[in-house]
Write an enzyme that holds these catalytic residues in place. Structure first.
Site, PDB file in Angstrom:
ATOM      1  N   ASP A   1       0.661  -1.184   0.099  1.00  0.00           N
ATOM      2  CA  ASP A   1      -0.123   0.207   0.007  1.00  0.00           C
ATOM      3  C   ASP A   1       1.023   1.174  -0.304  1.00  0.00           C
ATOM      4  OD1 ASP A   1       0.831   0.160   2.771  1.00  0.00           O
ATOM      5  OD2 ASP A   1      -1.144   0.298   3.677  1.00  0.00           O
TER       6      ASP A   1
ATOM      7  N   HIS B   1      27.595   3.716 -14.774  1.00  0.00           N
ATOM      8  CA  HIS B   1      26.309   4.279 -13.666  1.00  0.00           C
ATOM      9  C   HIS B   1      25.836   3.437 -12.880  1.00  0.00           C
ATOM     10  CE1 HIS B   1      24.530   6.572 -16.977  1.00  0.00           C
ATOM     11  NE2 HIS B   1      25.240   7.036 -16.427  1.00  0.00           N
TER      12      HIS B   1
ATOM     13  N   ASP C   1      29.979  10.292  -7.165  1.00  0.00           N
ATOM     14  CA  ASP C   1      29.239  11.373  -8.439  1.00  0.00           C
ATOM     15  C   ASP C   1      27.814  11.326  -7.762  1.00  0.00           C
ATOM     16  OD1 ASP C   1      28.283  12.325 -10.562  1.00  0.00           O
ATOM     17  OD2 ASP C   1      28.520  11.266 -11.652  1.00  0.00           O
TER      18      ASP C   1
ATOM     19  N   ASP D   1      25.059  18.550  -8.866  1.00  0.00           N
ATOM     20  CA  ASP D   1      25.556  17.166  -9.774  1.00  0.00           C
ATOM     21  C   ASP D   1      27.145  17.212  -9.255  1.00  0.00           C
ATOM     22  OD1 ASP D   1      26.308  15.094 -11.411  1.00  0.00           O
ATOM     23  OD2 ASP D   1      25.543  15.973 -13.146  1.00  0.00           O
TER      24      ASP D   1
ATOM     25  N   HIS E   1      32.328   8.637 -22.676  1.00  0.00           N
ATOM     26  CA  HIS E   1      30.900   9.645 -22.197  1.00  0.00           C
ATOM     27  C   HIS E   1      31.270  10.506 -22.901  1.00  0.00           C
ATOM     28  CE1 HIS E   1      32.576  10.801 -18.477  1.00  0.00           C
ATOM     29  NE2 HIS E   1      33.215   9.955 -18.130  1.00  0.00           N
TER      30      HIS E   1
ATOM     31  N   HIS F   1      25.984  17.597 -19.902  1.00  0.00           N
ATOM     32  CA  HIS F   1      25.123  18.139 -20.354  1.00  0.00           C
ATOM     33  C   HIS F   1      24.452  19.235 -19.262  1.00  0.00           C
ATOM     34  CE1 HIS F   1      24.331  16.505 -15.888  1.00  0.00           C
ATOM     35  NE2 HIS F   1      25.623  15.902 -16.139  1.00  0.00           N
TER      36      HIS F   1
ATOM     37  N   HIS G   1      19.764  16.130 -15.473  1.00  0.00           N
ATOM     38  CA  HIS G   1      20.078  15.681 -17.069  1.00  0.00           C
ATOM     39  C   HIS G   1      18.919  16.445 -17.684  1.00  0.00           C
ATOM     40  CE1 HIS G   1      22.353  11.413 -16.535  1.00  0.00           C
ATOM     41  NE2 HIS G   1      23.039  13.503 -16.195  1.00  0.00           N
TER      42      HIS G   1
ATOM     43  N   GLU H   1      32.412  17.459 -17.057  1.00  0.00           N
ATOM     44  CA  GLU H   1      32.993  16.538 -16.523  1.00  0.00           C
ATOM     45  C   GLU H   1      33.622  15.535 -17.177  1.00  0.00           C
ATOM     46  OE1 GLU H   1      29.598  12.818 -15.895  1.00  0.00           O
ATOM     47  OE2 GLU H   1      27.898  15.089 -16.299  1.00  0.00           O
TER      48      GLU H   1
ATOM     49  N   TYR I   1      38.996   6.023 -17.362  1.00  0.00           N
ATOM     50  CA  TYR I   1      38.618   5.006 -17.277  1.00  0.00           C
ATOM     51  C   TYR I   1      39.452   3.955 -16.898  1.00  0.00           C
ATOM     52  CZ  TYR I   1      34.723   7.708 -15.817  1.00  0.00           C
ATOM     53  OH  TYR I   1      33.797   8.571 -15.845  1.00  0.00           O
TER      54      TYR I   1
ATOM     55  N   ARG J   1      36.424  10.815 -12.882  1.00  0.00           N
ATOM     56  CA  ARG J   1      36.080  11.257 -13.106  1.00  0.00           C
ATOM     57  C   ARG J   1      36.204  12.822 -11.525  1.00  0.00           C
ATOM     58  NH1 ARG J   1      31.965   8.570 -14.142  1.00  0.00           N
ATOM     59  NH2 ARG J   1      30.135   8.934 -12.156  1.00  0.00           N
TER      60      ARG J   1
ATOM     61  N   GLU K   1      33.732  16.384 -11.834  1.00  0.00           N
ATOM     62  CA  GLU K   1      32.355  17.394 -12.608  1.00  0.00           C
ATOM     63  C   GLU K   1      32.439  18.890 -11.670  1.00  0.00           C
ATOM     64  OE1 GLU K   1      28.694  14.117 -12.424  1.00  0.00           O
ATOM     65  OE2 GLU K   1      28.128  15.563 -13.851  1.00  0.00           O
TER      66      GLU K   1
HETATM   67  N1  GLY Z   1      25.341  11.291 -12.273  1.00  0.00           N
HETATM   68  C1  GLY Z   1      24.864  11.925 -13.540  1.00  0.00           C
HETATM   69  C2  GLY Z   1      26.288  12.216 -14.134  1.00  0.00           C
HETATM   70  O1  GLY Z   1      27.124  13.005 -14.270  1.00  0.00           O
HETATM   71  O2  GLY Z   1      25.546  12.769 -15.321  1.00  0.00           O
HETATM   72 MN    MN Z   2      26.802  14.916 -14.699  1.00  0.00          MN
HETATM   73 MN    MN Z   3      27.331  13.528 -12.256  1.00  0.00          MN
END
Ligand code: GLY
Ligand code: MN
Ligand code: MN
Length: 432
Positions: A41, A246, A263, A274, A356, A360, A367, A385, A389, A398, A400
């Protein structure tokens, strides 16, 4: 409410600017989100549809908005619908927004109960040729779940088959791309909460902890500072896990000598932050880790200067990938000759170590709306970012930050620790 409500002037201005973009004789119909079933529920925690929030400031489920700017009755030009509080529900779940409160938050004078939605809409539709409706048009997202707007499209197309239907998403996207002063304040607040969480992580991280314990430190700091939660599932990835882009299971042990990629970002007042950082689990980078870290940091510093008016994500992605390619050569991952000899048309060599994009848009959604080809303008907020790797070495890095586009781009996370020495120093000073 966990956050200070935004001024209704912001939502009034957004509606006014949207109306300027409409075809003559049109009605806009927009549904806010409903709650989504979880199990038994229980429902998932409610999150408002970002477009709906942008136009109303209403953060409650099942609300509706109708705009009919040419309606002869001025009280029917903007109508907000909120759900009437059933007295039994009030006993169990507390009170809902009254019509007066909804009006104060949104700046919309006419607020009705949702039970009046169909009859009021019929009046507007009969004065209109065009009905604007919303679909989630995020390019890389699709879902078999039909949300309220999706279902309403079918319903209204069946009720009003002789009307012309149009998409409202492109017009709202155009508005949401440039952030207003009010929005930048809310983004700054979620960034500040995110910074405090990072400082906490630097003080608490030790070999032997589980990744989810680090996640708990972040969540703790977010919640106690008024964030409504995470802007996305946080990535807490040690060692080789950092090479899974991810990775969100966060269930491994932090080993002495490994790196930890984080991240994470808070949400405050529905606005996201972010951030990514990479730190040594034991507080000290090995020479090789530091060499790789500084390579990414150097690219990051160059990359963020590229987010200027006139650029695009598509263009800067290419420039940033080439900067990283040179670093990969310097780090001995392949040679300049290998790059020269790579087969044209095949996936580039650098893709093995960086796969990647570097930016964004960010705002109400982590995003946020906007395309890779969107030409950047002052006032847009994007992430920067770059990453590296090297799975065979158990290294994933990374870095960012969130950047405000300007002639000299403004790094909204410039106060976050970022230099390797700074990170080592703060980890050493652990006091918790
Ligand atoms: N954590 C999502 C990105 O960095 O795009
Ligand atoms: Mn990001
Ligand atoms: Mn991120």
């Amino acid at each position: 409410m966990r956050y200070k409500p935004m001024t209704p002037e912001f939502f009034k201005r957004n509606r006014k600017r949207l109306i300027e973009k409409l075809l003559p004789d049109s009605t806009v119909v927009l549904a806010g989100n409903e709650t989504m079933p979880w199990s038994g529920d229980q429902d998932f925690t409610f999150r408002q549809n970002s477009n709906f929030f942008y136009l109303t400031g209403i953060d409650e489920e099942n609300a509706m908005l109708c705009l009919c700017p040419h309606h002869p009755d001025p009280s029917l030009r903007e109508v907000l619908f909120v759900k009437h509080a059933d007295p039994t529900m009030v006993i169990w779940y507390g009170k809902r927004l009254s019509q007066e409160e909804a009006s104060d938050l949104s700046g919309i004078k006419t607020v009705k109960w949702t039970s009046d939605f169909q009859s009021t809409l019929r009046d507007m539709v009969m004065q209109s040729r065009t009905i604007y409706m919303e679909l989630n048009e995020y390019l890389k997202y699709s879902t078999p779940v039909a949300d309220r707007n999706r279902r309403l499209i079918d319903e209204l197309k069946s009720l009003y088959p002789l009307h012309q239907f149009e998409r409202i998403a492109p017009q709202i996207t155009e508005l949401r791309l440039s952030k207003s002063t009010e929005e930048l304040e809310y983004i700054a607040k979620s960034i500040d909460i995110t910074r405090k969480a990072f400082l906490r992580v630097l003080k608490t991280t030790k070999p032997g902890m589980m990744e989810y314990e680090v996640e708990a430190e972040i969540s703790y700091e977010f919640m106690r500072r008024g964030a409504s939660g995470h802007a996305y599932s946080p990535i807490v990835a040690s060692g080789e896990n950092a090479c899974v882009l991810h990775y969100i299971t966060n269930d491994s042990v932090l080993r002495d000598g490994e790196l930890l990629l984080l991240d994470f970002g808070a949400v405050y007042g529905n606005y996201a932050a972010d951030c990514s950082r990479t730190i040594p689990v034991n507080g000290k980078f090995t020479p090789r880790q530091k060499q790789c870290y500084n390579a990414v940091l150097d690219v990051f510093k160059q990359a963020k200067t590229l987010l200027v008016p006139g650029a695009s994500i598509e263009k800067t992605n290419k420039q940033i990938a080439l900067l990283l390619e040179q670093k990969m050569i310097d780090l001995g991952l392949f040679t300049a000759a290998d790059v020269k000899n790579q087969a044209s048309g095949a996936s580039p060599l650098y893709f093995r170590y960086y796969m990647h994009g570097a930016s964004h848009f960010m705002g109400l959604d982590v995003h946020d709306v906007g395309l890779k080809t969107t030409i950047l303008r002052k006032g847009m907020v994007l992430t920067c970012e770059p990453g590296l790797y090297i799975k065979e070495e158990g290294i994933g890095i990374r870095i960012e930050n969130d950047i405000l586009v300007d002639d000299t781009p403004i790094d909204l996370m410039r106060h976050f620790p970022i230099e390797a020495d700074e990170i080592e120093k703060l980890m050493k000073e652990s006091t918790l």
